[in-house]
Design a protein around this motif. Sequence first.
Motif: not given
Length: 361
Positions: A107, A110, A113-114, A124, A185, A270-271
């Motif tokens: 987390a 980013r 995470e992606k 995503t 993004e 998203n996250e």
Amino acid sequence: MDLRPALVPPGGRIGILGGGQLGRMLALAAARLGLSSHIYTDSADGPAQEVAAFTQIGRFDDTAALSQFAARCDVVTYEFENIPLAAIDAVLATRVVYPPIAALGVAQDRLSEKRFMQDLGLATAPFADVASQADLMAAIAAIGLPAILKTRRFGYDGKGQIVLRTLDDAASAFDQLGSVPAILEGMVPLAGELSVIAARSRDGQFASYDCPANVHRAGILHRSTVPSGMPLAVLDNARTMAERIAAALDYVGVIGVELFLHQDGRLLINEIAPRVHNSGHWTLDACLISQFENHVRAIAGWPLGSTRRHSDAEMVNLLGDDVADWHKLAGGYDTAVHLYGKRGAKPGRKMGHFTLIRPIS
Ligand SMILES: Nc1ncnc2c1ncn2[C@@H]1O[C@H](COP(=O)(O)OP(=O)(O)O)[C@@H](O)[C@H]1O
Ligand SMILES: [Mg+2]
């Protein structure tokens, strides 16, 4: 050494790294179960310490102080994402930390995470790694505009982000963001935003709350509403995605998963937030067992409590001077007001929230 903690019974001590409003609401929930909360924070006057049994002020790079703190606690958790992983490691030398450090690692960055979502086969927004202005131009060529340039680390409440609508916007964007590692993004045409707030126990039991529909203003959560009004298939799908994420991380505690509903009907992750989440604050007033109590239950090894919702709810954040309305809000018959005891209502600062409640008859 078997570091799996024993069940933490009433009278036990929950360690919380971080002293903000999430720590405050966790400590209040722990108190209801007869558990006491010990706070470790680097700030002398945060919201959590007022309601905790004990507070240790220290830096998050002081590993000796962190180990000393951990030794006082039966189990340790954290209430914000930007804790250095080394601080968690220092605690892990003597005590278990939930949620697992792997979730925090994912987390905090980013890009990882992606990639984690991609590896799980979860969709995503289109993204690209950006380590230079040249990378940014290449990413724009691949993804198109509009798009959002985001720092990989340390962003929250929309901070560390620049929206790019034209090539002119992009010309100095990497510098403007501080020339730090970033991702680009693609801007998702949103039909809406929603989140899954769910608890996972030490033995893998998974329980999610009804998904709220979330409205953000300037990147900060403004309002969360349940029921969301979104199609049931979307909500089921969101929960299944969250359960897969939690299982893959061997997660223990409450997780917040933020999702975008694309105008074409697709759900995109998203996250994730490896902690209790602002869009779950309504559970304090609309559910028998709140996200905060379920987090405490999960990390302490207790059975998870019911996530059933007994009321429709709308939670609104009080940012900055919004909190000046406290007296009027306190008089609202269907309104539960929560104030975090912060001094200094700076613009955009989360000072409290209120929840409008309509019991389901
Ligand atoms: N790719 C995107 N497309 C559309 N809206 C976005 C996108 N990324 C962020 N946003 C908007 O900005 C908000 C904050 O972005 P987010 O990535 O969740 O950052 P933070 O970590 O600050 O919460 C989102 O909830 C959404 O409203
Ligand atoms: Mg977010």
